[in-house]
Design an enzyme around this catalytic site. Structure first.
Site, PDB file in Angstrom:
ATOM      1  N   LYS A 169       2.513  -3.166  -3.311  1.00 36.73           N
ATOM      2  CA  LYS A 169       3.419  -4.327  -3.400  1.00 36.73           C
ATOM      3  C   LYS A 169       2.651  -5.570  -3.864  1.00 36.73           C
ATOM      4  CE  LYS A 169       6.265  -2.241   0.121  1.00 36.73           C
ATOM      5  NZ  LYS A 169       7.289  -2.407   1.135  1.00 36.73           N
TER       6      LYS A 169
ATOM      7  N   HIS B 289      13.157   0.421  -6.349  1.00 38.18           N
ATOM      8  CA  HIS B 289      12.761   0.169  -4.957  1.00 38.18           C
ATOM      9  C   HIS B 289      13.782  -0.782  -4.322  1.00 38.18           C
ATOM     10  CE1 HIS B 289      10.462  -1.186  -1.505  1.00 38.18           C
ATOM     11  NE2 HIS B 289       9.664  -0.149  -1.682  1.00 38.18           N
TER      12      HIS B 289
ATOM     13  N   GLU C 229      13.821   6.540   0.654  1.00 34.87           N
ATOM     14  CA  GLU C 229      13.317   5.431   1.464  1.00 34.87           C
ATOM     15  C   GLU C 229      14.486   4.728   2.156  1.00 34.87           C
ATOM     16  OE1 GLU C 229       9.145   4.090   0.094  1.00 34.87           O
ATOM     17  OE2 GLU C 229      10.642   2.754  -0.745  1.00 34.87           O
TER      18      GLU C 229
ATOM     19  N   SER D  82       7.593   3.447   6.641  1.00 33.96           N
ATOM     20  CA  SER D  82       6.752   3.472   7.849  1.00 33.96           C
ATOM     21  C   SER D  82       5.905   4.742   7.994  1.00 33.96           C
ATOM     22  CB  SER D  82       7.602   3.246   9.106  1.00 33.96           C
ATOM     23  OG  SER D  82       8.170   1.953   9.081  1.00 33.96           O
TER      24      SER D  82
ATOM     25  N   GLY E 129       3.737   2.161   1.896  1.00 36.91           N
ATOM     26  CA  GLY E 129       3.507   0.723   1.712  1.00 36.91           C
ATOM     27  C   GLY E 129       2.374   0.243   2.598  1.00 36.91           C
ATOM     28  N   GLY E 130       2.734  -0.291   3.741  1.00 32.18           N
ATOM     29  CA  GLY E 130       1.766  -0.927   4.650  1.00 32.18           C
ATOM     30  C   GLY E 130       0.503  -0.115   4.906  1.00 32.18           C
TER      31      GLY E 130
HETATM   32  C1  PEP Z   1       7.800   0.962   0.707  1.00 29.84           C
HETATM   33  O1  PEP Z   1       8.270  -0.185   0.732  1.00 29.84           O
HETATM   34  O2  PEP Z   1       7.804   1.620  -0.349  1.00 29.84           O
HETATM   35  C2  PEP Z   1       7.264   1.509   1.943  1.00 29.84           C
HETATM   36  C3  PEP Z   1       7.306   2.780   2.081  1.00 29.84           C
HETATM   37  O3  PEP Z   1       6.788   0.609   2.854  1.00 29.84           O
HETATM   38  P1  PEP Z   1       6.187   0.948   4.325  1.00 29.84           P
HETATM   39  O4  PEP Z   1       5.357   2.174   4.211  1.00 29.84           O
HETATM   40  O5  PEP Z   1       5.385  -0.260   4.666  1.00 29.84           O
HETATM   41  O6  PEP Z   1       7.358   1.144   5.214  1.00 29.84           O
END
Ligand code: PEP
Length: 244
Positions: free
Chosen positions: A12, A95, A163, A206, A227-228
């Site tokens: 991101k 996304h 997602e 997550s 993501g995170g």
């Molecule tokens: C994302 O936004 O593509 C994502 C999967 O974020 P996170 O893993 O932080 O939930």
């Protein structure tokens, strides 16, 4: 033969030159299984830098979005032609953050998929429902509509990233049965309605090193969009070094 597992890091709008170099250097030092495709998707300004840093490594470059035209008067947008020139092999499209903050519609997503495919960049197409839709059980109807309106017919390779919006960055994740249901339903829908067989299915929302292997093994997904946890050296290391 074991199938490839795709680990897609969606950085991101995070990381700077120094932290990128540090994270890439860590990723390069890992001896990962041959069955893993380690794909990193940095923000645009980092792409040339990352392209140079990952030379002669197994890391694969992806982009977080592209415009649906190859060039033109689109201030602030990024062209698939440059994404290709910088050796990106994948592009995340649709996304939920693009849909929410940039008001992207399914039709925009479809045009972006088409321009990516035309340029031999594999699209990673995101779909997923809100918490309300999950609660009132309209999630499959909503995802089918996304697939119907976003995915062109008879595509070659396609990657779907499921997602659920409510799972992104919240620490909440759907159950194993829920993910499996969406996976099976998407594949069936795409086969029947779009004549597409070659589909890889990722889960995103997550994902971390604690839950990834259970999701992968029990839901039999082809990997994850992360993501995170992809920004945290230890977390992404534990995922990439896991048992594949
Ligand atoms: C994302 O936004 O593509 C994502 C999967 O974020 P996170 O893993 O932080 O939930």
């Amino acid at each position: 033969m074991p199938q490839n597992t795709l680990i897609v890091s969606n950085w991101k709008m995070n990381l700077n030159l120094i932290s990128t170099k540090k994270l890439i250097s860590k990723l390069k030092s890992l001896k990962t299984s041959k069955n893993i495709k380690n794909i990193v998707c940095p923000q645009y300004l980092l792409i040339p830098y990352v392209r140079d840093l990952i030379k002669s490594s197994q890391i694969i470059l992806g982009a977080q979005d592209c415009h649906f035209e190859e060039k033109g008067s689109f201030t602030g947008d990024s062209s698939i032609l440059l994404i290709k020139e910088y050796s990106c092999k994948y592009v995340i499209i649709g996304h939920s953050e693009r849909r929410e903050y940039h008001k992207e519609k399914n039709l925009d997503v479809k045009k972006k998929i088409k321009i990516a495919v035309k340029n031999n960049i594999i699209p990673i197409v995101c779909v997923g429902e809100s918490f309300l839709m999950r609660q009132n059980k309209s999630y499959l109807k909503f995802i089918y509509k996304q697939l119907d309106e976003c995915i062109p017919k008879k595509m070659g390779k396609l990657i779907i990233a499921y997602e659920p919006i409510w799972a992104i960055g919240t620490g909440l994740i759907p159950t194993i049965d829920d993910i499996t249901e969406v996976k099976e339903s998407c594949k069936k829908f795409l086969k029947t309605n779009k004549k597409i067989d070659d589909i890889k299915f990722l889960y995103g929302g997550s994902v971390n090193s604690q839950n990834f292997f259970e999701i992968r093994n029990k839901c039999k997904v082809d990997g994850a969009l992360i993501g995170g946890a992809s920004l945290l050296e230890q977390e992404i290391t534990n995922i990439l070094k896991g048992d594949f």
